[in-house]
Write an enzyme that holds these catalytic residues in place. Structure first.
Site, PDB file in Angstrom:
ATOM      1  N   TRP A 153     -14.976  18.474 -45.094  1.00  0.00           N
ATOM      2  CA  TRP A 153     -15.104  19.384 -43.682  1.00  0.00           C
ATOM      3  C   TRP A 153     -16.250  19.519 -42.864  1.00  0.00           C
ATOM      4  CZ3 TRP A 153     -18.239  23.064 -43.741  1.00  0.00           C
ATOM      5  CH2 TRP A 153     -18.811  23.272 -45.003  1.00  0.00           C
ATOM      6  N   ASN A 154     -17.271  19.321 -43.845  1.00  0.00           N
ATOM      7  CA  ASN A 154     -18.457  20.033 -43.311  1.00  0.00           C
ATOM      8  C   ASN A 154     -19.092  19.079 -42.073  1.00  0.00           C
ATOM      9  OD1 ASN A 154     -19.425  17.730 -45.120  1.00  0.00           O
ATOM     10  ND2 ASN A 154     -21.573  18.576 -44.915  1.00  0.00           N
ATOM     11  N   LYS A 177      -8.213  10.126 -43.195  1.00  0.00           N
ATOM     12  CA  LYS A 177      -7.516  11.516 -43.877  1.00  0.00           C
ATOM     13  C   LYS A 177      -8.618  12.380 -43.732  1.00  0.00           C
ATOM     14  CE  LYS A 177      -6.817  14.031 -47.737  1.00  0.00           C
ATOM     15  NZ  LYS A 177      -7.543  15.249 -46.877  1.00  0.00           N
ATOM     16  N   GLY A 230     -17.546  12.817 -50.083  1.00  0.00           N
ATOM     17  CA  GLY A 230     -16.944  14.143 -50.424  1.00  0.00           C
ATOM     18  C   GLY A 230     -17.728  14.477 -51.900  1.00  0.00           C
ATOM     19  N   GLY A 231     -17.015  15.190 -52.833  1.00  0.00           N
ATOM     20  CA  GLY A 231     -17.708  15.522 -54.077  1.00  0.00           C
ATOM     21  C   GLY A 231     -17.496  14.410 -54.938  1.00  0.00           C
ATOM     22  N   GLU A 252     -19.914   8.202 -50.583  1.00  0.00           N
ATOM     23  CA  GLU A 252     -21.231   9.103 -50.319  1.00  0.00           C
ATOM     24  C   GLU A 252     -20.878  10.395 -50.919  1.00  0.00           C
ATOM     25  OE1 GLU A 252     -23.744   8.550 -48.584  1.00  0.00           O
ATOM     26  OE2 GLU A 252     -23.136   6.252 -47.938  1.00  0.00           O
ATOM     27  N   LEU A 253     -21.568  10.849 -51.901  1.00  0.00           N
ATOM     28  CA  LEU A 253     -21.324  12.166 -52.456  1.00  0.00           C
ATOM     29  C   LEU A 253     -22.392  13.150 -52.346  1.00  0.00           C
ATOM     30  CD1 LEU A 253     -19.970  10.247 -55.772  1.00  0.00           C
ATOM     31  CD2 LEU A 253     -18.871  10.964 -53.606  1.00  0.00           C
ATOM     32  N   CYS A 286     -25.131  17.696 -47.180  1.00  0.00           N
ATOM     33  CA  CYS A 286     -25.117  17.006 -48.390  1.00  0.00           C
ATOM     34  C   CYS A 286     -26.601  16.686 -48.631  1.00  0.00           C
ATOM     35  CB  CYS A 286     -24.498  15.521 -48.557  1.00  0.00           C
ATOM     36  SG  CYS A 286     -24.850  14.854 -46.835  1.00  0.00           S
ATOM     37  N   GLU A 385     -25.041  21.538 -57.160  1.00  0.00           N
ATOM     38  CA  GLU A 385     -24.984  21.280 -55.849  1.00  0.00           C
ATOM     39  C   GLU A 385     -24.255  22.737 -55.462  1.00  0.00           C
ATOM     40  OE1 GLU A 385     -22.189  18.970 -53.856  1.00  0.00           O
ATOM     41  OE2 GLU A 385     -23.739  18.533 -52.312  1.00  0.00           O
TER      42      GLU A 385
HETATM   43  P1  NAD Z   1     -13.995  17.341 -51.653  1.00  0.00           P
HETATM   44  O1  NAD Z   1     -14.473  15.700 -52.419  1.00  0.00           O
HETATM   45  O2  NAD Z   1     -13.334  18.196 -52.086  1.00  0.00           O
HETATM   46  O3  NAD Z   1     -13.050  16.647 -50.334  1.00  0.00           O
HETATM   47  C1  NAD Z   1     -13.447  15.396 -49.598  1.00  0.00           C
HETATM   48  C2  NAD Z   1     -11.999  14.750 -49.265  1.00  0.00           C
HETATM   49  O4  NAD Z   1     -11.460  14.204 -50.335  1.00  0.00           O
HETATM   50  C3  NAD Z   1     -11.174  15.901 -48.419  1.00  0.00           C
HETATM   51  O5  NAD Z   1     -10.553  15.073 -47.401  1.00  0.00           O
HETATM   52  C4  NAD Z   1     -10.109  15.813 -49.623  1.00  0.00           C
HETATM   53  O6  NAD Z   1      -8.856  16.234 -49.140  1.00  0.00           O
HETATM   54  C5  NAD Z   1      -9.953  14.575 -50.309  1.00  0.00           C
HETATM   55  N1  NAD Z   1      -9.582  14.441 -51.447  1.00  0.00           N
HETATM   56  C6  NAD Z   1      -9.518  15.561 -52.265  1.00  0.00           C
HETATM   57  N2  NAD Z   1      -8.942  14.937 -53.546  1.00  0.00           N
HETATM   58  C7  NAD Z   1      -8.601  13.800 -53.276  1.00  0.00           C
HETATM   59  C8  NAD Z   1      -8.024  12.641 -54.313  1.00  0.00           C
HETATM   60  N3  NAD Z   1      -7.380  12.927 -55.565  1.00  0.00           N
HETATM   61  N4  NAD Z   1      -7.828  11.561 -53.635  1.00  0.00           N
HETATM   62  C9  NAD Z   1      -8.074  11.292 -52.484  1.00  0.00           C
HETATM   63  N5  NAD Z   1      -8.677  12.082 -51.631  1.00  0.00           N
HETATM   64  C10 NAD Z   1      -8.863  13.276 -52.138  1.00  0.00           C
HETATM   65  O7  NAD Z   1     -15.370  17.732 -50.877  1.00  0.00           O
HETATM   66  P2  NAD Z   1     -15.441  18.625 -49.942  1.00  0.00           P
HETATM   67  O8  NAD Z   1     -15.734  20.002 -50.854  1.00  0.00           O
HETATM   68  O9  NAD Z   1     -14.769  18.745 -48.899  1.00  0.00           O
HETATM   69  O10 NAD Z   1     -17.111  18.438 -49.466  1.00  0.00           O
HETATM   70  C11 NAD Z   1     -18.285  18.833 -49.774  1.00  0.00           C
HETATM   71  C12 NAD Z   1     -18.658  17.640 -50.952  1.00  0.00           C
HETATM   72  O11 NAD Z   1     -19.057  16.576 -50.026  1.00  0.00           O
HETATM   73  C13 NAD Z   1     -20.035  18.018 -51.345  1.00  0.00           C
HETATM   74  O12 NAD Z   1     -20.138  17.477 -52.674  1.00  0.00           O
HETATM   75  C14 NAD Z   1     -21.160  17.346 -50.251  1.00  0.00           C
HETATM   76  O13 NAD Z   1     -22.099  17.227 -50.785  1.00  0.00           O
HETATM   77  C15 NAD Z   1     -20.340  15.903 -49.993  1.00  0.00           C
HETATM   78  N6  NAD Z   1     -20.917  15.304 -48.674  1.00  0.00           N
HETATM   79  C16 NAD Z   1     -21.402  14.042 -49.000  1.00  0.00           C
HETATM   80  C17 NAD Z   1     -22.045  13.728 -47.886  1.00  0.00           C
HETATM   81  C18 NAD Z   1     -22.823  12.462 -47.996  1.00  0.00           C
HETATM   82  O14 NAD Z   1     -22.818  11.792 -46.900  1.00  0.00           O
HETATM   83  N7  NAD Z   1     -23.394  11.895 -49.076  1.00  0.00           N
HETATM   84  C19 NAD Z   1     -21.997  14.212 -46.463  1.00  0.00           C
HETATM   85  C20 NAD Z   1     -21.099  15.337 -46.744  1.00  0.00           C
HETATM   86  C21 NAD Z   1     -20.509  16.012 -47.551  1.00  0.00           C
END
Ligand code: NAD
Length: 493
Positions: A153-154, A177, A230-231, A252-253, A286, A385
């Protein structure tokens, strides 16, 4: 009661509800109130979107001249600029990010589409110095197919651009997605995509929860590549899901990025860099510089200055141009931050500033800038984090010691060094195991600068000239240049 805004998903060039008609509400972090309703995609909606993307991939899109695809990318960039205000407003309502940041970002993200538009016709193949007579062999770069782009979302507009722009430039089709936490801006973006007249099914935008929507998408047999941000826990699920379709994965985590301030640093610059790194975007970045190491000669003086700077940060409504820090995006994050601070204090961490919910939190998810002194960097706020405005502060004596400490964490996304000794700054930068190091600055991005981490921060770089190749596969073509017919395969010699 005010009417909630209604959104639909964008699949195969049509605006659709989910097949189940299921929806969910998205909340405004400023006041914890629902403001929009979005469809919840199930596995059958995912299937519809992926099949639309596959159909588009079998159609004219990958066959267009690269420069023609580039024109669509430029059109997307122009639409972003023209609609930056609207996009900024919607993203701010949905995420709580400051309007002055979301508005500026929507404009700046246009540059990513321009950048990859320019690269569309510059990806070349090779002619191979092959060891066979009368054969000319060559490689070309071909598109991969259907790409699943999954974003948190961020910074969805930015994190989408770094995937969508190179993917489209190379002739792939995409299912995006978006995050269930703040999807609205992505549907507004889909309207702009539609206005460019891009062929149906080339870009599809859906949302839903990790399971079933994300799971169905990342294991779908027609998906050829997953570009995920994401995470790390979600990434582990995705890797397992990709064993179903054997698709390529880029990740990209998260991060727990360290910043070192040496005795000889320009302190004004360091204070501004650290403030940008951890309190900008309410720390929900991130690359947030959340672990600060201060050299002992300036430790007390520098920490006092930092606290004074944090005291001045203006917390308020995200649409207000005077506001410097808005709310967190969701309540869960507020609870995670509070839990980590509590554990840290129990283990000896000392709160120098902030540390408790801001009074505005009766309505929204406000948390103040927080600075916590830690004796060691294994305390929870210095190790995990938090995705919030919480800075852990530690002391160091020598260059060698700080390098060791900076590297002592599971993540390796970003890092920072402040020193007026450039040789030392470069030595430290070279020694840090992170995908990005900022020297005497912090929190910068550019279409031409590769972005991404190492260790548990993931793999695969986004942005920059090389990342366009990550949206292609190498194909080898063998050509018989002789006029003679091919020899009988069973003759010897
Ligand atoms: P998240 O991992 O909870 O969600 C990210 C996305 O993954 C969402 O769209 C979510 O619905 C989807 N998702 C969740 N479960 C899934 C599954 N089983 N299969 C497929 N998709 C699934 O992350 P968040 O809480 O929304 O965002 C925060 C995280 O993102 C933090 O760890 C942050 O550091 C990271 N982030 C990384 C970067 C980067 O470029 N390295 C940039 C921004 C955010």
């Amino acid at each position: 009661m005010t009417k909630l805004k209604q959104y639909k998903m964008f699949i195969d060039g049509e605006w659709v509800k989910s097949e189940s008609k299921k929806t969910f509400e998205t909340l405004n972090p400023e006041n914890n109130k629902p403001w929009a309703v979005v469809p919840e995609a199930s596995a059958s909606d995912v299937d519809r979107a992926v099949k639309a993307a596959q159909k588009a991939f079998e159609g004219e899109w990958p066959k267009l001249l690269p420069r023609e695809r580039g024109k669509y990318l430029r059109a997307i960039g122009n639409k972003l600029r023209e609609n930056a205000k609207l996009l900024g407003e919607i993203e701010t309502i949905d995420t709580g990010k400051l309007f002055r940041e979301t508005n500026k970002q929507a404009n700046y993200i246009a540059e990513y589409y321009d950048y990859y538009a320019g690269l569309a016709d510059k990806v070349e193949g090779t002619v191979l110095p092959i060891d066979k007579p009368n054969i000319q062999a060559m490689t070309t770069r071909i598109p991969i197919g259907v790409i699943a782009a999954i974003v948190p979302w961020n910074s969805q507009m930015f994190l989408t651009a770094t995937k969508l722009a190179p993917a489209l430039a190379m002739g792939n089709t995409v299912v995006i997605k978006c995050s269930e936490l703040a999807p609205a801006v992505m549907f507004e973006f889909a309207k702009l995509i539609e206005e460019t007249g891009i062929p149906k099914g080339v870009v599809n935008v859906i949302t839903g929860f990790g399971d079933p929507c994300g799971k169905a998408l990342t294991s779908h047999n027609l998906v050829e590549k997953i570009a995920f941000t994401g995470g790390p826990e979600t990434a582990r699920h995705i890797i397992k899901n990709s064993s179903e379709n054997l698709s390529e994965v880029s990740l990209e985590l998260g991060g727990k990025s360290p910043v070192a301030v040496f005795d000889d640093a320009n302190q004004e610059s360091a204070i501004n860099g650290i403030t940008a790194g951890i309190f900008g975007a309410t720390g929900q970045s991130c690359i947030a510089g959340s672990r600060l190491y201060i050299q002992q000669g300036i430790y007390n003086e520098f920490l006092d200055k930092l606290v004074k700077r944090a005291e001045k940060i203006k917390i308020g409504a995200p649409m207000d141009p005077e506001t410097e820090m808005g709310p967190l995006s969701n309540f869960k994050q507020l609870e995670i931050i509070e839990k980590n601070i509590k554990l840290t204090v129990e283990q000896g961490g000392k709160i120098k500033f902030g540390g408790k919910r801001h009074p505005f939190s009766n309505e929204g998810y406000y948390f103040p800038p927080t600075i916590i002194e830690c004796d060691n960097h294994n305390l929870p706020v210095a190790e995990n984090e938090l995705f919030g405005p919480v800075l852990s502060v530690m002391k160091f004596e020598s260059e060698e010691e700080v390098i060791k400490k900076m590297n002592d964490n599971q993540y390796g996304l970003s890092s920072g060094v402040f020193s007026s000794d450039f040789s030392r700054a470069l030595r430290v930068s070279n020694a840090i195991r992170a995908g990005i190091t900022f020297v005497n600055t912090y929190r910068l991005i550019s279409p031409s600068a590769p972005f991404g981490g190492i260790k548990d921060s993931g793999y695969g770089k986004e942005a920059g000239i090389d990342s366009i190749k990550d949206y292609t596969r190498v194909k080898t073509t063998w050509l018989n240049t002789s006029d003679e017919p091919m020899k009988d395969p069973f003759t010897i010699g």
